[in-house]
Scaffold this motif. Structure first.
Motif, PDB file in Angstrom:
ATOM      1  N   GLN A   1      47.565-106.291 -15.920  1.00  0.00           N
ATOM      2  CA  GLN A   1      48.819-105.924 -15.284  1.00  0.00           C
ATOM      3  C   GLN A   1      49.141-104.445 -15.487  1.00  0.00           C
ATOM      4  O   GLN A   1      49.665-103.796 -14.594  1.00  0.00           O
ATOM      5  CB  GLN A   1      49.941-106.799 -15.844  1.00  0.00           C
ATOM      6  N   HIS A   2      48.813-103.914 -16.646  1.00  0.00           N
ATOM      7  CA  HIS A   2      49.147-102.527 -16.964  1.00  0.00           C
ATOM      8  C   HIS A   2      47.946-101.611 -16.748  1.00  0.00           C
ATOM      9  O   HIS A   2      46.799-102.005 -16.955  1.00  0.00           O
ATOM     10  CB  HIS A   2      49.625-102.418 -18.415  1.00  0.00           C
ATOM     11  N   GLN A   3      48.239-100.385 -16.388  1.00  0.00           N
ATOM     12  CA  GLN A   3      47.188 -99.388 -16.154  1.00  0.00           C
ATOM     13  C   GLN A   3      46.349 -99.159 -17.419  1.00  0.00           C
ATOM     14  O   GLN A   3      45.165 -98.854 -17.332  1.00  0.00           O
ATOM     15  CB  GLN A   3      47.803 -98.081 -15.683  1.00  0.00           C
ATOM     16  N   PHE A   4      46.957 -99.342 -18.590  1.00  0.00           N
ATOM     17  CA  PHE A   4      46.226 -99.151 -19.845  1.00  0.00           C
ATOM     18  C   PHE A   4      44.975-100.022 -19.886  1.00  0.00           C
ATOM     19  O   PHE A   4      43.879 -99.541 -20.181  1.00  0.00           O
ATOM     20  CB  PHE A   4      47.129 -99.468 -21.042  1.00  0.00           C
ATOM     21  N   TRP A   5      45.111-101.326 -19.578  1.00  0.00           N
ATOM     22  CA  TRP A   5      43.959-102.230 -19.663  1.00  0.00           C
ATOM     23  C   TRP A   5      42.953-101.969 -18.559  1.00  0.00           C
ATOM     24  O   TRP A   5      41.748-102.163 -18.747  1.00  0.00           O
ATOM     25  CB  TRP A   5      44.415-103.687 -19.664  1.00  0.00           C
ATOM     26  N   GLN A   6      43.419-101.475 -17.414  1.00  0.00           N
ATOM     27  CA  GLN A   6      42.494-101.089 -16.358  1.00  0.00           C
ATOM     28  C   GLN A   6      41.662 -99.890 -16.810  1.00  0.00           C
ATOM     29  O   GLN A   6      40.461 -99.817 -16.556  1.00  0.00           O
ATOM     30  CB  GLN A   6      43.270-100.777 -15.079  1.00  0.00           C
ATOM     31  N   SER A   7      42.303 -98.953 -17.528  1.00  0.00           N
ATOM     32  CA  SER A   7      41.589 -97.793 -18.066  1.00  0.00           C
ATOM     33  C   SER A   7      40.610 -98.202 -19.160  1.00  0.00           C
ATOM     34  O   SER A   7      39.497 -97.666 -19.235  1.00  0.00           O
ATOM     35  CB  SER A   7      42.575 -96.764 -18.629  1.00  0.00           C
ATOM     36  N   VAL A   8      41.016 -99.152 -20.000  1.00  0.00           N
ATOM     37  CA  VAL A   8      40.119 -99.647 -21.046  1.00  0.00           C
ATOM     38  C   VAL A   8      38.888-100.276 -20.411  1.00  0.00           C
ATOM     39  O   VAL A   8      37.756-100.030 -20.838  1.00  0.00           O
ATOM     40  CB  VAL A   8      40.841-100.660 -21.972  1.00  0.00           C
ATOM     41  N   LYS A   9      39.088-101.076 -19.371  1.00  0.00           N
ATOM     42  CA  LYS A   9      37.964-101.718 -18.673  1.00  0.00           C
ATOM     43  C   LYS A   9      37.024-100.664 -18.093  1.00  0.00           C
ATOM     44  O   LYS A   9      35.804-100.738 -18.280  1.00  0.00           O
ATOM     45  CB  LYS A   9      38.468-102.637 -17.568  1.00  0.00           C
ATOM     46  N   ASP A  10      37.589 -99.675 -17.402  1.00  0.00           N
ATOM     47  CA  ASP A  10      36.765 -98.615 -16.817  1.00  0.00           C
ATOM     48  C   ASP A  10      35.974 -97.875 -17.894  1.00  0.00           C
ATOM     49  O   ASP A  10      34.777 -97.621 -17.741  1.00  0.00           O
ATOM     50  CB  ASP A  10      37.630 -97.622 -16.039  1.00  0.00           C
ATOM     51  N   GLY A  11      36.642 -97.538 -18.983  1.00  0.00           N
ATOM     52  CA  GLY A  11      35.969 -96.834 -20.079  1.00  0.00           C
ATOM     53  C   GLY A  11      34.901 -97.685 -20.746  1.00  0.00           C
ATOM     54  O   GLY A  11      33.834 -97.182 -21.097  1.00  0.00           O
ATOM     55  N   ALA A  12      35.192 -98.965 -20.924  1.00  0.00           N
ATOM     56  CA  ALA A  12      34.219 -99.868 -21.545  1.00  0.00           C
ATOM     57  C   ALA A  12      32.967 -99.984 -20.680  1.00  0.00           C
ATOM     58  O   ALA A  12      31.837 -99.933 -21.187  1.00  0.00           O
ATOM     59  CB  ALA A  12      34.842-101.243 -21.768  1.00  0.00           C
TER      60      ALA A  12
ATOM     61  N   ILE B   1      28.194-105.747 -20.991  1.00  0.00           N
ATOM     62  CA  ILE B   1      29.503-106.254 -21.382  1.00  0.00           C
ATOM     63  C   ILE B   1      30.062-107.163 -20.299  1.00  0.00           C
ATOM     64  O   ILE B   1      29.666-107.094 -19.139  1.00  0.00           O
ATOM     65  CB  ILE B   1      30.525-105.127 -21.657  1.00  0.00           C
ATOM     66  N   THR B   2      30.958-108.031 -20.747  1.00  0.00           N
ATOM     67  CA  THR B   2      31.839-108.737 -19.831  1.00  0.00           C
ATOM     68  C   THR B   2      33.242-108.321 -20.227  1.00  0.00           C
ATOM     69  O   THR B   2      33.507-108.024 -21.393  1.00  0.00           O
ATOM     70  CB  THR B   2      31.699-110.263 -19.933  1.00  0.00           C
ATOM     71  N   PHE B   3      34.138-108.261 -19.270  1.00  0.00           N
ATOM     72  CA  PHE B   3      35.504-107.847 -19.551  1.00  0.00           C
ATOM     73  C   PHE B   3      36.424-108.797 -18.805  1.00  0.00           C
ATOM     74  O   PHE B   3      36.420-108.846 -17.584  1.00  0.00           O
ATOM     75  CB  PHE B   3      35.737-106.405 -19.087  1.00  0.00           C
ATOM     76  N   ASP B   4      37.153-109.596 -19.558  1.00  0.00           N
ATOM     77  CA  ASP B   4      38.073-110.560 -18.975  1.00  0.00           C
ATOM     78  C   ASP B   4      39.466-110.343 -19.534  1.00  0.00           C
ATOM     79  O   ASP B   4      39.632-109.769 -20.607  1.00  0.00           O
ATOM     80  CB  ASP B   4      37.639-111.999 -19.300  1.00  0.00           C
ATOM     81  N   GLY B   5      40.431-110.838 -18.822  1.00  0.00           N
ATOM     82  CA  GLY B   5      41.815-110.792 -19.274  1.00  0.00           C
ATOM     83  C   GLY B   5      42.677-111.539 -18.283  1.00  0.00           C
ATOM     84  O   GLY B   5      42.356-111.606 -17.101  1.00  0.00           O
ATOM     85  N   PRO B   6      43.766-112.117 -18.747  1.00  0.00           N
ATOM     86  CA  PRO B   6      44.656-112.849 -17.845  1.00  0.00           C
ATOM     87  C   PRO B   6      45.367-111.887 -16.887  1.00  0.00           C
ATOM     88  O   PRO B   6      45.429-110.679 -17.140  1.00  0.00           O
ATOM     89  CB  PRO B   6      45.641-113.535 -18.789  1.00  0.00           C
ATOM     90  N   ALA B   7      45.927-112.448 -15.829  1.00  0.00           N
ATOM     91  CA  ALA B   7      46.636-111.630 -14.840  1.00  0.00           C
ATOM     92  C   ALA B   7      47.875-110.967 -15.436  1.00  0.00           C
ATOM     93  O   ALA B   7      48.238-109.863 -15.058  1.00  0.00           O
ATOM     94  CB  ALA B   7      47.016-112.478 -13.633  1.00  0.00           C
ATOM     95  N   SER B   8      48.513-111.639 -16.389  1.00  0.00           N
ATOM     96  CA  SER B   8      49.687-111.049 -17.036  1.00  0.00           C
ATOM     97  C   SER B   8      49.658-111.347 -18.528  1.00  0.00           C
ATOM     98  O   SER B   8      48.952-112.247 -18.984  1.00  0.00           O
ATOM     99  CB  SER B   8      50.984-111.587 -16.423  1.00  0.00           C
ATOM    100  N   GLU B   9      50.449-110.602 -19.273  1.00  0.00           N
ATOM    101  CA  GLU B   9      50.460-110.735 -20.732  1.00  0.00           C
ATOM    102  C   GLU B   9      51.302-111.911 -21.223  1.00  0.00           C
ATOM    103  O   GLU B   9      51.565-112.024 -22.412  1.00  0.00           O
ATOM    104  CB  GLU B   9      50.914-109.416 -21.360  1.00  0.00           C
TER     105      GLU B   9
ATOM    106  N   GLN C   1      44.255-116.764 -21.613  1.00  0.00           N
ATOM    107  CA  GLN C   1      43.484-115.857 -22.464  1.00  0.00           C
ATOM    108  C   GLN C   1      42.659-116.641 -23.484  1.00  0.00           C
ATOM    109  O   GLN C   1      41.513-116.304 -23.763  1.00  0.00           O
ATOM    110  CB  GLN C   1      44.390-114.862 -23.169  1.00  0.00           C
ATOM    111  N   LEU C   2      43.242-117.706 -24.037  1.00  0.00           N
ATOM    112  CA  LEU C   2      42.505-118.529 -25.004  1.00  0.00           C
ATOM    113  C   LEU C   2      41.293-119.190 -24.354  1.00  0.00           C
ATOM    114  O   LEU C   2      40.238-119.316 -24.982  1.00  0.00           O
ATOM    115  CB  LEU C   2      43.422-119.574 -25.627  1.00  0.00           C
TER     116      LEU C   2
END
Length: 115
Positions: free
Chosen positions: A52-63, A74-82, A88-89
């Motif tokens: 949801q936040h640009q921070f996690w999108q940046s983390v994904k891009d950097g990863a 790598i795989t990169f997953d995360g729920p649509a919202s926090e 997430q579990l």
């Protein structure tokens, strides 16, 4: 800024990999092939707090960028919202079931993942 992001991400990936090395059932010696790709490539599963936040999108891009540079898959997953702790579990359990070499996990609810 890009260099700093890359260094922070690499440090995070290295920390996750090192922390989980001690969790290996074979004591960190020669691998049994589980958790690695063909030819012994290192695999890392990352489960973020969301996209949801640009921070996690940046983390994904950097990863993804650093993983490519380091020759790591790598795989990169995360729920649509926090707020989607259950989702997430499920992503964490899927990552565990896939037996990667390391897992990076940013828990939405640290107590929920204990079991």
């Amino acid at each position: 800024m890009k260099m700093k992001k890359s260094k922070v991400l690499l440090a995070g990936l290295a920390t996750a990999a090192l922390a989980l090395t001690g969790c290996s059932s074979n004591g960190g010696g020669e691998g049994d092939g589980e958790g690695t790709g063909e030819g012994g490539d290192i695999s890392i599963a990352l489960v973020s707090k969301g996209f949801q936040h640009q921070f996690w999108q940046s983390v994904k891009d950097g990863a993804e960028e650093e993983a490519e540079a380091q020759g790591v898959s790598i795989t990169f997953d995360g729920p649509a919202s926090e707020t989607q702790v259950d989702s997430q579990l499920q992503m964490l359990q899927t990552a565990i079931d896939n037996r990667p070499d390391a897992i990076g996990y940013a828990a939405l609810d640290p107590k929920a993942c204990i079991p």
